[in-house]
Design an enzyme around this catalytic site. Structure first.
Site, PDB file in Angstrom:
ATOM      1  N   THR A  43      -8.371   6.707  -2.730  1.00 31.29           N
ATOM      2  CA  THR A  43      -9.710   6.252  -3.076  1.00 31.29           C
ATOM      3  C   THR A  43     -10.706   7.394  -2.872  1.00 31.29           C
ATOM      4  O   THR A  43     -11.771   7.401  -3.489  1.00 31.29           O
ATOM      5  CB  THR A  43     -10.144   5.050  -2.219  1.00 31.29           C
ATOM      6  OG1 THR A  43      -9.890   5.352  -0.841  1.00 31.29           O
ATOM      7  CG2 THR A  43      -9.395   3.788  -2.629  1.00 31.29           C
ATOM      8  N   LYS A  55      -9.143  13.785   3.993  1.00 29.92           N
ATOM      9  CA  LYS A  55      -8.247  12.625   4.008  1.00 29.92           C
ATOM     10  C   LYS A  55      -7.397  12.748   5.263  1.00 29.92           C
ATOM     11  O   LYS A  55      -7.420  13.776   5.926  1.00 29.92           O
ATOM     12  CB  LYS A  55      -7.349  12.617   2.773  1.00 29.92           C
ATOM     13  CG  LYS A  55      -6.667  13.975   2.497  1.00 29.92           C
ATOM     14  CD  LYS A  55      -5.863  14.000   1.214  1.00 29.92           C
ATOM     15  CE  LYS A  55      -6.699  14.021  -0.029  1.00 29.92           C
ATOM     16  NZ  LYS A  55      -6.624  12.785  -0.793  1.00 29.92           N
ATOM     17  N   ARG A  56      -6.641  11.702   5.621  1.00 33.68           N
ATOM     18  CA  ARG A  56      -5.735  11.830   6.758  1.00 33.68           C
ATOM     19  C   ARG A  56      -4.817  13.034   6.558  1.00 33.68           C
ATOM     20  O   ARG A  56      -4.470  13.389   5.436  1.00 33.68           O
ATOM     21  CB  ARG A  56      -4.920  10.552   6.936  1.00 33.68           C
ATOM     22  CG  ARG A  56      -5.686   9.424   7.582  1.00 33.68           C
ATOM     23  CD  ARG A  56      -6.198   9.782   8.966  1.00 33.68           C
ATOM     24  NE  ARG A  56      -5.136   9.838   9.932  1.00 33.68           N
ATOM     25  CZ  ARG A  56      -4.943   8.927  10.895  1.00 33.68           C
ATOM     26  NH1 ARG A  56      -5.765   7.907  11.022  1.00 33.68           N
ATOM     27  NH2 ARG A  56      -3.937   9.069  11.745  1.00 33.68           N
ATOM     28  N   HIS A  62       0.792  -1.228   0.000  1.00 38.83           N
ATOM     29  CA  HIS A  62       0.000   0.000   0.000  1.00 38.83           C
ATOM     30  C   HIS A  62       0.821   1.273   0.000  1.00 38.83           C
ATOM     31  O   HIS A  62       0.242   2.365   0.002  1.00 38.83           O
ATOM     32  CB  HIS A  62      -0.930   0.029   1.220  1.00 38.83           C
ATOM     33  CG  HIS A  62      -2.135  -0.837   1.053  1.00 38.83           C
ATOM     34  ND1 HIS A  62      -3.282  -0.392   0.442  1.00 38.83           N
ATOM     35  CD2 HIS A  62      -2.368  -2.125   1.384  1.00 38.83           C
ATOM     36  CE1 HIS A  62      -4.179  -1.357   0.432  1.00 38.83           C
ATOM     37  NE2 HIS A  62      -3.649  -2.431   0.989  1.00 38.83           N
ATOM     38  N   LYS A  79     -14.234   8.519  -5.018  1.00 34.41           N
ATOM     39  CA  LYS A  79     -15.559   8.817  -4.454  1.00 34.41           C
ATOM     40  C   LYS A  79     -16.044  10.184  -4.913  1.00 34.41           C
ATOM     41  O   LYS A  79     -17.217  10.370  -5.263  1.00 34.41           O
ATOM     42  CB  LYS A  79     -15.494   8.812  -2.917  1.00 34.41           C
ATOM     43  CG  LYS A  79     -15.052   7.517  -2.276  1.00 34.41           C
ATOM     44  CD  LYS A  79     -14.689   7.760  -0.792  1.00 34.41           C
ATOM     45  CE  LYS A  79     -13.905   6.605  -0.216  1.00 34.41           C
ATOM     46  NZ  LYS A  79     -13.291   6.959   1.101  1.00 34.41           N
ATOM     47  N   LYS A  89       0.403  14.481   1.679  1.00 31.03           N
ATOM     48  CA  LYS A  89      -0.881  14.833   1.065  1.00 31.03           C
ATOM     49  C   LYS A  89      -1.008  16.345   0.872  1.00 31.03           C
ATOM     50  O   LYS A  89      -1.882  16.819   0.164  1.00 31.03           O
ATOM     51  CB  LYS A  89      -2.032  14.286   1.911  1.00 31.03           C
ATOM     52  CG  LYS A  89      -2.121  12.750   1.899  1.00 31.03           C
ATOM     53  CD  LYS A  89      -3.190  12.266   2.859  1.00 31.03           C
ATOM     54  CE  LYS A  89      -3.331  10.754   2.914  1.00 31.03           C
ATOM     55  NZ  LYS A  89      -4.063  10.179   1.775  1.00 31.03           N
TER      56      LYS A  89
HETATM   57  C1  LIG Z   1     -12.030   7.130   1.434  1.00 28.36           C
HETATM   58  C2  LIG Z   1     -11.628   7.481   2.802  1.00 28.36           C
HETATM   59  C3  LIG Z   1     -10.283   7.702   3.097  1.00 28.36           C
HETATM   60  C4  LIG Z   1      -9.200   7.662   2.037  1.00 28.36           C
HETATM   61  O1  LIG Z   1      -9.102   8.945   1.447  1.00 28.36           O
HETATM   62  P1  LIG Z   1      -7.842   9.337   0.531  1.00 28.36           P
HETATM   63  O2  LIG Z   1      -8.202  10.684  -0.001  1.00 28.36           O
HETATM   64  O3  LIG Z   1      -7.772   8.298  -0.552  1.00 28.36           O
HETATM   65  O4  LIG Z   1      -6.642   9.344   1.408  1.00 28.36           O
HETATM   66  C5  LIG Z   1      -9.940   8.034   4.392  1.00 28.36           C
HETATM   67  N1  LIG Z   1     -10.872   8.142   5.361  1.00 28.36           N
HETATM   68  C6  LIG Z   1     -12.186   7.959   5.107  1.00 28.36           C
HETATM   69  C7  LIG Z   1     -13.160   8.126   6.209  1.00 28.36           C
HETATM   70  C8  LIG Z   1     -12.602   7.612   3.826  1.00 28.36           C
HETATM   71  O5  LIG Z   1     -13.910   7.421   3.599  1.00 28.36           O
END
Ligand SMILES: *Cc1c(COP(=O)(O)O)cnc(C)c1O
Length: 831
Positions: free
Chosen positions: A672, A564-565, A373, A676, A570
């Protein structure tokens, strides 16, 4: 909170006759309200309604689960076992209902007794047993496995405390425990009959067995118990209900009795407490490992319980033996966290089954597959040899034995090449010695996959080139995906209904059908409907922003989201520098013609990650200034929504216009969140990183805002010697906003000055993620966004084409690839 939630009075005559399905559900709900919760209609609280309703729904899942189990058992089918230390599931009620096809009857059943489904379902706590993308991926994959009728069991840990709850106090992150179990967890079933013993610590001794063969024995161990909880996972529009089995640790009786006899009462209770500690809490680090003993113990606890359960299931059929184990069992390792399973299965085969090394290794290496990952060095797990030795002494010897085998392979391929041996070895030398879990995972698996095309290319070329040469064909790509059931059908009911009205309702199981929407991309009426839905979703989010941040925002502004985190790679701080630039331009020229924007952040920082926390504080400090500055005249709002989690993501994503995916090229394995957001009609502003590259290929260059250094340019710049000061001196606006941030303007009188710490990381600290190098290109791309948004027709067309063209990113496509290319897994229809 526990005020009764009385039925809104509704005269008998006003009631419509319930559908048979609704009447059934209602009978069941009222039964549980009375006999499980001990309530009547007058005294029941919202939480009582929630638990009674979930229990009634669970009954329907259990029926299908029994049928599924029977079909799998009778067919002696090959199964996939998904091993993940994390599952970021969120709430289940709406998704379970949609997948079961019972959403409408349930709304009806509750309304008939005066209960609002939305109020009832809001009582559910998120299951937050994961940190971020990796754990959410595991949850999406379980949804797809059931939906595609693939026989699978997910294994994980039943953490008593999931990821912490985040609050802001004066803009600082404060963590609180996430006590998700406190009011009961109605989805899960306890399975005490499948409890497993777990041994730890102790030492190894050599013995001769009764045939005169030398054997190792692992002795003087401590024993604890793994106690399973099952969560049924229901497929969308199918009968398959697989299970997610989560292990909780418990102390054994003899564990504390022995100590009791040796030492006394207090010691015994203390040791008992240790047994219960193991599954107590999820480690809140995303993409960093800190080598703590309890984490290693968690990993071993998890893999031994899961493996024993897999073996028990296999041998419960008398037709099965070790000879067909690899025909019936495929085990996927979600990152290296469960990599000890490779060693544990070896230990079982060598020590308990008395197999020779070659045969045991032959079985093991046909069973496991590993998903990598990340390429970030700080995320690669390494366990110090002394720690490993203390916790798992027998396993360390087996690691050495596997390593001898590996070194022989290496010698055969590259005779005399010690440098190759050094990088390939399972043991890192020259410093404190450590076991390299990534190398172990590669060696112990028959397939290794990256999670986006670019990531897999870098994995092969930069992280594992020697292994790629040693094992040709082992490395493959499976680009990540997301379940369209949760991330469109459930979270965006308005858009789902519009799509249904145009192309029918088969798309949640066949997301490529969204392509059919392309023909309305230029239709003004469809554009108006699409953007009207976006506006309603923005109004809903505006209410949440008002409630949680106390800030008024307009649904007519551009909603620019980064969720995101919180991590330097990032680059939330790059976003912040752009916000500062806009703010500065506005205060210097209040008449500036800017498209009004709302910048929406949501992110948790690992509790020990000081710079990430400083970035949160800085964003909150800038937000407080910007939102109250009259010169801004409402053109700029900045909000940081607290406690990012799946249920909050489900509210933000349908309301987003712009999706910030701005990681340093080469650092985000896939992402991911990007998928979304695009699926819900947000346009991406992003670097050529992770799956952004593939999103660009799908939506087309005109429908995405790409900027910044490529992977090759990043590497060339680093090779030349990157100096952030060059960019600071060359760009007047960049210099101004960095110095503004580094002053105490946004945090007057506060000590320590955290925004200054962020500035320092970008200058004196060397800017390890090249934010300053990408700053100007980012601002230019944001100017293109501004121009595009002014043209309402153009923006609508682009947004529609994003929704229409991202069918590839369904997790059904990902799981289909895993099933074909790696697991060799066939669907099993449940009657
Ligand atoms: C999809 C998702 C992530 C991953 O987000 P990235 O932008 O791909 O880092 C992290 N936390 C939650 C709650 C998510 O739904």
């Amino acid at each position: 909170m526990s005020a009764p939630s009385p039925a809104k009075s509704k005269s008998k005559s006003a009631r419509k006759a319930l559908s048979p399905e609704a009447a059934n559900l209602q009978r069941s709900i009222l039964h549980y309200l009375k006999y499980k919760m001990g309530r009547d209609l007058e005294s029941a609280t919202r939480r009582d309604w929630w638990i009674a309703t979930a229990t009634a729904i669970r009954d329907r899942m259990i029926e299908r689960g029994l049928d599924t189990y029977k079909a799998h058992r009778v067919g002696n089918v090959r199964r996939l076992y998904y091993l993940s230390l994390e599952y970021l599931i969120g709430r289940l009620m709406l998704n379970n209902l949609i997948n079961l096809g019972l959403h409408e009857p349930l709304v009806e059943a509750l309304a008939d007794v005066g209960q609002d489904f939305e109020v009832v379902r809001a009582q559910e706590e998120d299951m937050g047993l994961g940190n971020g993308g990796l754990g959410r991926l595991a949850a999406c994959y379980l949804d797809s496995l059931s939906t595609m009728d693939l026989p699978a069991v997910g294994y994980g840990i039943h953490y008593e405390f999931g990821l912490f709850r985040q609050e802001f106090v004066n803009g600082h992150q404060v963590e609180h425990p996430d006590n998700w179990l406190i009011y009961g967890a109605p989805w899960e079933l306890v399975r005490p009959e499948f409890t497993q013993p777990v041994r730890l610590f102790g030492r190894c001794e050599q013995i001769f067995d009764d045939r005169g063969n030398f054997q190792w024995r692992w002795v003087d161990t401590k024993t604890i118990l793994g106690f399973p909880f099952d969560i049924p996972v229901v497929g969308y529009g199918t009968k398959t209900v697989n299970i997610l089995r989560l292990w909780a640790s418990k102390a054994t009786e003899d564990f504390d009795l022995k100590t009791f006899n040796d030492g006394g009462y207090i010691e015994a209770v203390r040791e008992k407490a240790y047994g219960e500690t193991i599954s107590k809490v999820l480690y809140p680090n995303d993409k960093t490992e800190n080598g703590k003993e309890l984490r290693l113990v968690q990993q071993y606890f998890f893999v031994t319980c899961s493996l024993r359960d897999i073996i028990r299931r296999h041998f419960s059929n008398p037709a099965n033996g070790w000879d067909n184990f690899a025909d019936k069992v495929a085990i996927q390792l979600n990152d290296t966290h469960p990599a000890l399973a490779v060693v544990e299965l070896m230990r079982i085969l060598l020590d308990e089954e008395g197999m020779a090394f070659e045969r045991a290794w032959g079985i093991v290496t046909q069973v496991f597959a590993y998903t990598n990952h990340t390429l970030l060095p700080e995320a690669l797990e390494r366990w110090s040899v002394p720690l490993f030795q203390r916790v798992l002494p027998r396993h360390l010897l087996i690691v050495y034995q596997i390593n001898d085998h590996l070194m022989a392979l290496c010698e055969a391929k590259w005779p005399g090449d010690n440098e190759k041996k050094r990088v390939i070895s399972l043991i890192e030398e020259g410093g404190p010695r450590a076991v390299r879990m990534a190398n172990l995972s590669v060696v112990g698996s028959f397939a290794v996959n990256g999670v986006a095309e670019l990531h897999t290319r870098l994995l092969r070329a930069q992280l594992f080139p020697e292994f790629d040469a040693l094992y040709p064909g082992k490395f493959i790509n499976v680009t990540n995906g997301i379940t369209p059931r949760r991330w469109l059908r459930a979270c965006n009911p308005r858009l789902s209904a519009l799509i249904n009205s145009k192309i029918g309702d088969a798309w949640p199981r066949d997301l490529d059908q969204l392509k059919k929407l392309e023909k309305w991309a230029d239709d003004p009426k469809f554009q108006d409907e699409f953007m009207a839905i976006k506006r309603l979703n923005k109004l809903d989010l505006a209410a949440i922003i008002k409630r949680d941040c106390g800030v008024d925002v307009s649904p007519d502004a551009l909603f620019d989201v980064q969720i995101k985190r919180l991590h330097e790679y990032k680059r939330q701080h790059l976003n912040l520098l752009h916000i500062l630039a806009l703010y500065r331009r506005l205060v210097q020229n209040p008449d500036l013609d800017l498209v009004p924007r709302v910048f929406v952040f949501a992110a948790k920082a690992a509790p020990g990650y000081d710079l990430a926390k400083a970035i949160i504080k800085s964003i909150n400090a800038v937000a407080a200034r910007v939102n109250h500055d009259p010169r801004v005249n409402g053109k700029l709002k900045v909000v940081f929504l607290p406690n990012y989690r799946v249920s909050l993501a489900s509210r933000i994503i349908p309301a987003a216009d712009l999706s910030e995916q701005i990681s340093t090229a080469g650092k985000e394995a896939s992402g991911t969140g990007n998928m979304k957001l695009a699926l819900n009609g947000a346009l991406t502003i992003g670097t050529l990183d992770g799956a952004n590259v593939e999103i660009k290929e799908e939506v087309g260059d005109d429908n995405i805002f790409i900027f910044g250094l490529t992977v090759e340019e990043v590497q060339a710049l680093r090779a030349r010697g990157y100096n952030p000061w060059d960019y600071y001196h060359a760009d007047e606006e960049l210099r101004a906003v960095l110095d503004w941030l580094g002053s105490d303007y946004f945090v007057p009188g506060e000590s320590p000055n955290l925004p200054a710490m962020v500035r320092a990381s970008l200058l004196e600290g060397g800017d390890p993620y090249l934010a300053l190098a990408d700053f100007r290109a980012y601002c230019d791309a944001q100017a293109r966004v501004d121009a595009a948004y002014r043209d309402r027709r153009r923006w609508a067309r682009m947004a529609i084409l994003n929704t229409a063209r991202v069918g590839k990113f369904s997790s059904d496509r990902s799981i289909g690839e895993y099933a074909d290319k790696i697991w060799k897994l066939k669907p099993v229809t449940v009657a």
